[in-house]
Design a protein around this motif. Sequence first.
Motif, mmCIF file in Angstrom:
data_model
loop_
_atom_site.group_PDB
_atom_site.id
_atom_site.type_symbol
_atom_site.label_atom_id
_atom_site.label_comp_id
_atom_site.label_asym_id
_atom_site.label_seq_id
_atom_site.Cartn_x
_atom_site.Cartn_y
_atom_site.Cartn_z
ATOM 1 N N ALA A 1 24.001 47.023 7.769
ATOM 2 C CA ALA A 1 25.676 47.006 7.802
ATOM 3 C C ALA A 1 26.219 45.829 8.431
ATOM 4 C CB ALA A 1 25.994 48.197 8.547
ATOM 5 N N ALA A 2 25.442 45.432 9.606
ATOM 6 C CA ALA A 2 25.756 44.242 10.222
ATOM 7 C C ALA A 2 25.562 43.105 9.437
ATOM 8 C CB ALA A 2 25.135 44.115 11.345
ATOM 9 N N ARG A 3 24.501 43.024 8.821
ATOM 10 C CA ARG A 3 23.885 41.699 7.878
ATOM 11 C C ARG A 3 24.377 41.547 6.955
ATOM 12 N NH1 ARG A 3 22.574 37.119 8.568
ATOM 13 N NH2 ARG A 3 21.179 36.066 7.013
ATOM 14 N N VAL A 4 24.755 42.600 6.132
ATOM 15 C CA VAL A 4 25.973 42.488 4.863
ATOM 16 C C VAL A 4 27.064 41.888 5.319
ATOM 17 C CG1 VAL A 4 27.015 43.668 2.931
ATOM 18 C CG2 VAL A 4 24.708 44.332 3.487
ATOM 19 N N SER A 5 27.895 42.382 6.332
ATOM 20 C CA SER A 5 29.202 41.910 6.895
ATOM 21 C C SER A 5 29.022 40.167 7.160
ATOM 22 C CB SER A 5 29.550 42.682 8.141
ATOM 23 O OG SER A 5 30.561 41.940 8.502
ATOM 24 N N ILE A 6 27.746 39.936 7.783
ATOM 25 C CA ILE A 6 27.745 38.486 8.062
ATOM 26 C C ILE A 6 27.675 37.621 6.662
ATOM 27 C CG2 ILE A 6 26.089 36.861 8.643
ATOM 28 C CD1 ILE A 6 25.242 38.827 11.159
ATOM 29 N N HIS A 7 26.924 38.203 5.901
ATOM 30 C CA HIS A 7 27.029 37.535 4.362
ATOM 31 C C HIS A 7 28.349 37.445 3.829
ATOM 32 C CE1 HIS A 7 22.820 36.815 3.849
ATOM 33 N NE2 HIS A 7 22.304 38.169 3.870
ATOM 34 N N GLN A 8 29.255 38.404 3.754
ATOM 35 C CA GLN A 8 30.480 38.621 3.042
ATOM 36 C C GLN A 8 31.348 37.847 3.791
ATOM 37 O OE1 GLN A 8 30.650 43.008 2.499
ATOM 38 N NE2 GLN A 8 29.715 42.815 0.504
ATOM 39 N N GLN A 9 31.200 37.749 5.095
ATOM 40 C CA GLN A 9 32.210 36.738 5.767
ATOM 41 C C GLN A 9 31.900 35.315 5.895
ATOM 42 O OE1 GLN A 9 33.955 38.634 9.454
ATOM 43 N NE2 GLN A 9 32.308 40.294 8.793
ATOM 44 N N GLN B 1 26.308 50.756 -13.091
ATOM 45 C CA GLN B 1 27.539 50.180 -13.176
ATOM 46 C C GLN B 1 27.757 48.930 -12.230
ATOM 47 O OE1 GLN B 1 29.637 50.914 -15.682
ATOM 48 N NE2 GLN B 1 27.951 52.370 -16.091
ATOM 49 N N TRP B 2 26.470 48.581 -11.402
ATOM 50 C CA TRP B 2 26.611 47.310 -10.408
ATOM 51 C C TRP B 2 28.003 47.545 -9.479
ATOM 52 C CZ3 TRP B 2 23.815 42.427 -10.377
ATOM 53 C CH2 TRP B 2 22.694 42.624 -11.632
ATOM 54 N N HIS B 3 28.092 48.730 -8.868
ATOM 55 C CA HIS B 3 29.062 48.701 -7.749
ATOM 56 C C HIS B 3 28.694 48.242 -6.746
ATOM 57 C CE1 HIS B 3 31.434 51.711 -10.228
ATOM 58 N NE2 HIS B 3 30.455 52.371 -10.336
ATOM 59 N N ASP B 4 29.733 47.773 -5.940
ATOM 60 C CA ASP B 4 29.308 47.142 -4.679
ATOM 61 C C ASP B 4 29.252 48.287 -3.514
ATOM 62 O OD1 ASP B 4 29.248 45.731 -2.140
ATOM 63 O OD2 ASP B 4 31.160 44.469 -2.741
ATOM 64 N N LEU B 5 27.765 48.402 -3.088
ATOM 65 C CA LEU B 5 27.634 49.528 -2.062
ATOM 66 C C LEU B 5 27.789 49.162 -0.646
ATOM 67 C CD1 LEU B 5 24.004 49.842 -3.593
ATOM 68 C CD2 LEU B 5 26.017 51.160 -4.391
ATOM 69 N N THR B 6 28.775 48.188 -0.461
ATOM 70 C CA THR B 6 29.127 47.688 0.968
ATOM 71 C C THR B 6 29.545 48.955 1.595
ATOM 72 O OG1 THR B 6 29.216 45.413 0.550
ATOM 73 C CG2 THR B 6 30.181 46.254 2.295
ATOM 74 N N SER B 7 30.718 49.497 1.317
ATOM 75 C CA SER B 7 31.285 50.572 1.711
ATOM 76 C C SER B 7 30.371 51.906 2.174
ATOM 77 C CB SER B 7 32.609 51.285 0.892
ATOM 78 O OG SER B 7 32.105 51.826 -0.245
ATOM 79 N N GLU B 8 29.273 52.065 1.248
ATOM 80 C CA GLU B 8 28.368 52.965 1.694
ATOM 81 C C GLU B 8 27.649 52.773 2.728
ATOM 82 O OE1 GLU B 8 24.522 54.185 -0.773
ATOM 83 O OE2 GLU B 8 26.105 54.424 -1.921
ATOM 84 N N VAL B 9 27.305 51.613 3.004
ATOM 85 C CA VAL B 9 26.579 51.070 4.226
ATOM 86 C C VAL B 9 27.442 50.918 5.620
ATOM 87 C CG1 VAL B 9 24.466 50.297 2.987
ATOM 88 C CG2 VAL B 9 26.026 48.712 3.754
ATOM 89 N N GLN B 10 28.580 50.414 5.172
ATOM 90 C CA GLN B 10 29.766 50.357 6.475
ATOM 91 C C GLN B 10 29.889 51.505 7.098
ATOM 92 O OE1 GLN B 10 30.229 47.484 7.822
ATOM 93 N NE2 GLN B 10 29.486 46.227 6.225
ATOM 94 N N ALA B 11 29.905 52.465 6.497
ATOM 95 C CA ALA B 11 29.965 53.832 6.740
ATOM 96 C C ALA B 11 29.021 54.354 8.040
ATOM 97 C CB ALA B 11 30.078 55.255 5.648
ATOM 98 N N TRP B 12 27.931 53.669 8.081
ATOM 99 C CA TRP B 12 26.815 54.091 8.720
ATOM 100 C C TRP B 12 27.394 53.362 10.398
ATOM 101 C CZ3 TRP B 12 22.197 51.294 5.867
ATOM 102 C CH2 TRP B 12 21.938 52.299 4.965
ATOM 103 N N ARG B 13 28.282 52.704 10.465
ATOM 104 C CA ARG B 13 28.578 51.765 11.677
ATOM 105 C C ARG B 13 29.484 52.715 12.584
ATOM 106 N NH1 ARG B 13 29.869 45.695 10.679
ATOM 107 N NH2 ARG B 13 28.534 45.360 12.702
ATOM 108 N N SER B 14 29.900 53.713 11.948
ATOM 109 C CA SER B 14 30.868 54.827 12.586
ATOM 110 C C SER B 14 29.983 55.504 13.636
ATOM 111 C CB SER B 14 31.329 55.710 11.822
ATOM 112 O OG SER B 14 32.319 54.973 10.695
#
Length: 101
Positions: free
Chosen positions: A28-36, A88-101
């Motif tokens: 979750a943290a690493r994907v956030s770094i990439h996306q920002q 469908q090549w959905h962006d799975l970011t929201s799935e892993v960002q939910a782990w941060r809670s």
Amino acid sequence: MRVVKPAVYILASKRNGTLYIGVTGDLAARVSIHQQDLEDGFTKRYGVHMLVHYEQFDTMPDAIAREKQLKKFRRADKLALIESGNPQWHDLTSEVQAWRS
């Protein structure tokens, strides 16, 4: 308390676009770094921000071994892997960002 496991992941610029394979101890943290675009490098240069595949492991050596294996795959095999779990090549970011809670 959230449980963080080592993971290997694939980011894409778009469906069938540029791919990036990485390994991390906190997906979750690493994907956030990439996306920002917080770090200069391949993903920032080529706009590779969409999480399209990930696999979690119990140990970092297992995740690193899988990363090395995936990096040796032909492009067609990487695309087939993505489409087998995310057709469908959905962006799975929201799935892993939910782990941060």
